[in-house]
Design a protein around this motif. Structure first.
Motif, mmCIF file in Angstrom:
data_model
loop_
_atom_site.group_PDB
_atom_site.id
_atom_site.type_symbol
_atom_site.label_atom_id
_atom_site.label_comp_id
_atom_site.label_asym_id
_atom_site.label_seq_id
_atom_site.Cartn_x
_atom_site.Cartn_y
_atom_site.Cartn_z
ATOM 1 N N ASP A 32 0.816 -1.217 0.000
ATOM 2 C CA ASP A 32 0.000 0.000 0.000
ATOM 3 C C ASP A 32 0.853 1.272 0.000
ATOM 4 O O ASP A 32 0.338 2.352 -0.294
ATOM 5 N N ALA A 51 1.657 -3.380 -14.631
ATOM 6 C CA ALA A 51 0.381 -3.655 -13.971
ATOM 7 C C ALA A 51 0.291 -5.107 -13.523
ATOM 8 O O ALA A 51 -0.241 -5.408 -12.444
ATOM 9 N N ALA A 57 2.380 -5.534 -10.404
ATOM 10 C CA ALA A 57 1.685 -4.892 -9.287
ATOM 11 C C ALA A 57 0.553 -5.773 -8.769
ATOM 12 O O ALA A 57 0.372 -5.933 -7.555
ATOM 13 N N ASP A 58 -0.209 -6.350 -9.683
ATOM 14 C CA ASP A 58 -1.324 -7.205 -9.289
ATOM 15 C C ASP A 58 -0.829 -8.419 -8.510
ATOM 16 O O ASP A 58 -1.406 -8.784 -7.475
ATOM 17 N N GLY A 61 0.159 -7.489 -4.984
ATOM 18 C CA GLY A 61 -0.864 -6.888 -4.144
ATOM 19 C C GLY A 61 -0.756 -5.385 -4.037
ATOM 20 O O GLY A 61 -1.236 -4.786 -3.070
ATOM 21 N N ILE A 62 -0.123 -4.761 -5.022
ATOM 22 C CA ILE A 62 0.009 -3.305 -5.053
ATOM 23 C C ILE A 62 -1.225 -2.750 -5.754
ATOM 24 O O ILE A 62 -1.374 -2.886 -6.973
ATOM 25 N N ARG A 63 -2.127 -2.126 -5.006
ATOM 26 C CA ARG A 63 -3.438 -1.764 -5.533
ATOM 27 C C ARG A 63 -3.637 -0.261 -5.779
ATOM 28 O O ARG A 63 -4.609 0.139 -6.396
ATOM 29 N N HIS A 64 -2.703 0.580 -5.289
ATOM 30 C CA HIS A 64 -2.954 2.018 -5.338
ATOM 31 C C HIS A 64 -1.848 2.775 -6.078
ATOM 32 O O HIS A 64 -1.677 3.968 -5.857
ATOM 33 N N CYS A 113 1.005 2.495 -12.585
ATOM 34 C CA CYS A 113 1.853 1.477 -13.207
ATOM 35 C C CYS A 113 2.097 1.838 -14.667
ATOM 36 O O CYS A 113 1.143 2.082 -15.420
#
Length: 330
Positions: A80, A102, A105-106, A109-112, A115
């Motif tokens: 986060d 992207a 990131a997925d 668990g990088i959601r915010h 990318c």
């Protein structure tokens, strides 16, 4: 520390980094069998009998995920807290028309985060570092994650004798965690320049659903361009920092051409022991080369806090860049 150096210091630097090697290797014997080029001629380029390369079932982005997970786990940084994910390389990703940034990131668990990709070939990693640090300075995010995820070995036609200068291209995806504080290495300054007259020296062909690099024509003078542009970029960063060549603890460079590496050090008056030569261990691992060398220096205890390290990188196009780092220690 001079006022000039303070004024040019970048906000932030490298918090941690990781390089992940693939499970497979390219062997000189295989290159000889495929191309017919004599083994001695190939070894004059590779300087090693084998080097890491992606297996047919491996994807560069998957190894980039492993590298990214390693730095997040080791530092305890939450996904986060990552505001930018930047994937760097040649633009020939594992899938066409697709965002590897992207995807990584997925998986992490990088959601915010924002990318995106940076294409600058083997100079892409350091370009992405510079770009991500600029993003951190402009916004509120505390950290950025840069991935270097080229798949160079897949882009070389190992059956083509005319491509032998590229026979040392291998793969080693990496992750660089950037932050605005608590850095392992501060990024002090960088200088990059492209000579667009070399834009068409290499380009790709699509053959049997593969993109293969091809040299176009026989233009001379690329070696001279290296020896002109790298010292100029070194002068840029040292002048910006108010430093001199004698202040450089180490100069690290893409491991593409050992002869050029040696000529550059001689041109700058930097002794060989102030660099790292990994040609006997690896081929050209693209933008990860200087990270591998940097990891060796740290693991072997050869860096002291305050040491100035210059990272010289280049990429097709042709672009030359030098990035100045200061080691802070763990």
């Amino acid at each position: 520390m001079t006022d000039q150096r303070k004024a040019t210091r970048t906000v932030g630097g490298i918090v941690d980094f990781e390089v992940v090697f693939p499970s497979s290797k390219v062997e000189v014997a295989e290159l000889h069998a495929a191309s017919g080029v004599p083994v001695a001629d190939i070894l004059a380029i590779t300087h090693t009998e084998e080097f890491p390369a992606l297996d047919e079932d491996e994807a560069a982005w998957e190894l980039a995920v492993a590298a990214g997970r390693a730095v997040l786990d080791r530092t305890g940084i939450s996904p986060d807290d990552i505001g930018h994910v930047v994937y760097a390389g040649s633009g020939e990703w594992d899938q066409p028309f697709w965002s590897p940034a992207a995807k990584v990131a997925d998986e992490l668990g990088i959601r915010h985060a924002h990318c995106f990709e940076v294409t600058n070939f083997c100079n892409g990693g350091m370009t992405a570092v510079r770009t991500a640090l600029a993003e951190l300075a402009l916004g509120t995010a505390r950290h950025a994650l840069v991935l270097i995820g080229d798949r160079l070995s897949r882009l070389v036609d190992h059956e083509d004798p005319e491509s032998k200068a590229l026979f040392n291209f291998g793969d080693a995806p990496a992750a660089v965690l950037l932050g605005r504080e608590d850095c392992l290495l501060d990024v002090l300054a960088s200088s990059m320049r492209t000579d667009p007259s070399w834009a068409d020296y290499y380009s790709g062909d699509i053959e049997d659903d593969r993109v293969l690099m091809r040299r176009r024509g026989r233009r001379q003078g690329l070696g001279d361009a290296y020896l002109e542009n790298f010292p100029a970029r070194v002068d840029d960063v040292l002048t910006a920092l108010g430093r001199q060549v004698g202040d450089v603890a180490y100069l690290l460079i893409n491991q593409g051409d050992k002869g050029m590496h040696e000529k550059l050090l001689a041109a700058l008056g930097i002794p060989a022991e102030k660099s790292v030569f990994n040609y006997h261990r690896y081929g050209h691992m693209g933008g990860s080369d200087p990270l591998i060398a940097l990891g060796d220096l740290i693991a072997e205890g050869r860096l002291a806090p305050g040491d100035l390290v210059l990272v010289a990188t280049s990429g097709m196009g042709f672009t030359w860049g030098v990035t100045a780092l200061e080691y802070r220690g763990r």
